[in-house]
Design a protein around this motif. Structure first.
Motif, PDB file in Angstrom:
ATOM      1  N   GLU A 152       3.377   5.769   9.895  1.00 23.78           N
ATOM      2  CA  GLU A 152       3.178   6.364  11.196  1.00 23.78           C
ATOM      3  C   GLU A 152       2.051   5.593  11.519  1.00 23.78           C
ATOM      4  OE1 GLU A 152       1.999  10.227   9.902  1.00 23.78           O
ATOM      5  OE2 GLU A 152       3.869  10.661   8.832  1.00 23.78           O
ATOM      6  N   LYS A 153       1.326   4.641  10.887  1.00 22.82           N
ATOM      7  CA  LYS A 153       0.402   3.769  11.366  1.00 22.82           C
ATOM      8  C   LYS A 153       1.016   2.383  11.717  1.00 22.82           C
ATOM      9  CE  LYS A 153      -3.650   6.459   9.372  1.00 22.82           C
ATOM     10  NZ  LYS A 153      -2.608   7.518   8.608  1.00 22.82           N
TER      11      LYS A 153
ATOM     12  N   SER B 224      -8.618   8.150   9.967  1.00 25.36           N
ATOM     13  CA  SER B 224      -7.260   7.918   9.862  1.00 25.36           C
ATOM     14  C   SER B 224      -6.595   8.040   8.563  1.00 25.36           C
ATOM     15  CB  SER B 224      -6.685   6.498  10.665  1.00 25.36           C
ATOM     16  OG  SER B 224      -7.056   5.595   9.443  1.00 25.36           O
ATOM     17  N   PHE B 225      -7.177   7.818   7.538  1.00 22.42           N
ATOM     18  CA  PHE B 225      -6.819   8.135   6.140  1.00 22.42           C
ATOM     19  C   PHE B 225      -6.815   9.463   5.931  1.00 22.42           C
ATOM     20  CE2 PHE B 225      -8.793   3.872   5.524  1.00 22.42           C
ATOM     21  CZ  PHE B 225      -7.556   3.459   4.836  1.00 22.42           C
TER      22      PHE B 225
ATOM     23  N   THR C  66       0.804  -1.183  -0.035  1.00 24.61           N
ATOM     24  CA  THR C  66       0.116   0.015   0.041  1.00 24.61           C
ATOM     25  C   THR C  66       0.705   1.352  -0.090  1.00 24.61           C
ATOM     26  OG1 THR C  66      -1.384   1.285   1.366  1.00 24.61           O
ATOM     27  CG2 THR C  66      -0.062  -0.168   2.585  1.00 24.61           C
ATOM     28  N   VAL C  67       0.525   2.512  -0.636  1.00 23.42           N
ATOM     29  CA  VAL C  67       1.113   3.589  -0.614  1.00 23.42           C
ATOM     30  C   VAL C  67       0.939   4.164   0.747  1.00 23.42           C
ATOM     31  CG1 VAL C  67       0.641   4.176  -3.035  1.00 23.42           C
ATOM     32  CG2 VAL C  67      -1.020   4.942  -1.366  1.00 23.42           C
ATOM     33  N   GLY C  68       0.250   3.488   1.706  1.00 22.58           N
ATOM     34  CA  GLY C  68       0.528   3.911   3.182  1.00 22.58           C
ATOM     35  C   GLY C  68       1.739   3.974   3.876  1.00 22.58           C
ATOM     36  N   VAL C  69       2.672   3.133   3.197  1.00 23.66           N
ATOM     37  CA  VAL C  69       3.966   3.203   3.825  1.00 23.66           C
ATOM     38  C   VAL C  69       4.568   4.322   3.585  1.00 23.66           C
ATOM     39  CG1 VAL C  69       4.084   0.567   3.055  1.00 23.66           C
ATOM     40  CG2 VAL C  69       5.157   2.176   1.787  1.00 23.66           C
TER      41      VAL C  69
ATOM     42  N   ASP D 225     -19.514  12.334  10.704  1.00 25.79           N
ATOM     43  CA  ASP D 225     -19.394  11.166  11.699  1.00 25.79           C
ATOM     44  C   ASP D 225     -18.685  10.181  10.689  1.00 25.79           C
ATOM     45  OD1 ASP D 225     -20.301   9.224  12.994  1.00 25.79           O
ATOM     46  OD2 ASP D 225     -22.164   9.064  12.285  1.00 25.79           O
ATOM     47  N   MET D 226     -17.698   9.879  11.075  1.00 28.54           N
ATOM     48  CA  MET D 226     -16.686   8.627  10.493  1.00 28.54           C
ATOM     49  C   MET D 226     -16.158   7.794  11.515  1.00 28.54           C
ATOM     50  SD  MET D 226     -14.380  11.570   8.489  1.00 28.54           S
ATOM     51  CE  MET D 226     -13.664  10.394   7.095  1.00 28.54           C
TER      52      MET D 226
END
Length: 288
Positions: free
Chosen positions: A124-125, A250-251, A103-106, A243-244
């Motif tokens: 960070e996560k 977090s995204f 994932t590009v989350g890295v 409302d999430m």
């Protein structure tokens, strides 16, 4: 005959598998539910349920003879496929190629700046930290057993049955506005195109960003889906008031623009859906 084995025959792996099956490949892999296993077996896939160590024995038979291995199971206290099957994979003489769907989350947060494959990960996560560790572990295995191993860092995945179009139709779409927020996306069929291209041009240790050409604000995507369906888009809601779920929220804590030049220059990929508008148009039948 070439044989693809997928640890985790999910949305992206299915898109690739369908193409390869049409080209005469044998397809095998794992799923978590019996319902999905039955559906894929009806397509001619050799599928078994796998959800942990108790299911290891069932996986060994369909794994035999695999020439290509695709990993798409998220890490859970380590990579489950690597933790349980490392010795079997190291001894799999038929294996020619390994691909890991990451994932590009890295990359973590870059405050909206552009990132490419030369950008060092700064996750960070917890889930992104686990991804970086899994990437490194699979690349190390590829080096150890001399099998070309590639990592695909995927942007937000959408496609048939999983897009802003469905959210508009079922009434769950929200136009959440956070100034300066953009996300990168990729159509599932373009993921399959990139992975196919890597199979044809394997390079040990390669890492590819898999994203379209246009990072965009999420509220614009929802508005365009509503336009295609000829309905009024949901009202804009400030991020602070939305409302999430904690996961969804977090995204929005990270902003970055994913650059995709390498898949074009090295893999010679031409995206079928270079932006969200082209992708969403393909999911809505033309009027009349």
């Amino acid at each position: 005959m070439s044989k693809l084995f997928c640890f985790g025959l999910g949305f992206s792996a299915e898109a690739l598998s369908a193409r390869l099956k049409r080209a005469g490949w044998e397809i095998a892999g794992t799923v978590r539910s019996e319902e999905k296993a039955d559906r894929l077996r009806a397509l001619g896939y050799n599928v078994v349920q796998f959800d942990g160590p108790a299911d290891k024995a069932a996986v060994l038979e369909p794994l035999q003879g695999a020439t290509h291995l695709l990993l798409s199971i998220p890490p859970r206290d380590g990579d489950p496929a690597l933790e349980l099957f490392r010795s079997e994979l190291a001894g799999l003489q038929s294996l020619e190629w390994i691909g890991y769907l990451s994932t590009v989350g890295v990359y973590g947060d870059h405050e909206g700046a552009s990132v490419d494959e030369s950008t060092p990960p700064k996750p960070e996560k917890e889930r992104s930290i686990a991804r970086v560790e899994a990437e490194a572990a699979w690349l190390a295995l590829g080096e150890e057993i001399d099998v070309p191993t590639q990592v695909f860092r995927l942007a937000g995945i959408y496609g048939p049955g999983r897009s802003a179009v469905e959210k508009i139709k079922d009434g769950t779409a929200k136009r959440i506005v956070k100034p300066g927020q953009v996300f990168s996306r990729i159509h599932v069929e373009d993921i399959a195109t990139v992975v196919e291209a890597s199979i044809a041009r394997p390079r040990q240790g390669a890492i590819y960003n898999v994203a379209d050409d246009e990072p965009a604000p999420p509220q614009d995507v929802i508005a365009y889906a509503a336009e295609l369906l000829d309905v009024t888009p949901p009202p804009e809601v400030p991020f602070e008031e939305a409302d999430m779920s904690p996961m969804a929220r977090s995204f929005y804590s990270e902003r970055r623009r994913i650059m995709n030049d390498l898949i074009k220059s090295e893999l010679k990929v031409a995206l079928a859906y270079p932006n969200y508008r082209a992708g969403l148009r393909s999911l809505v039948p033309p009027k009349g």
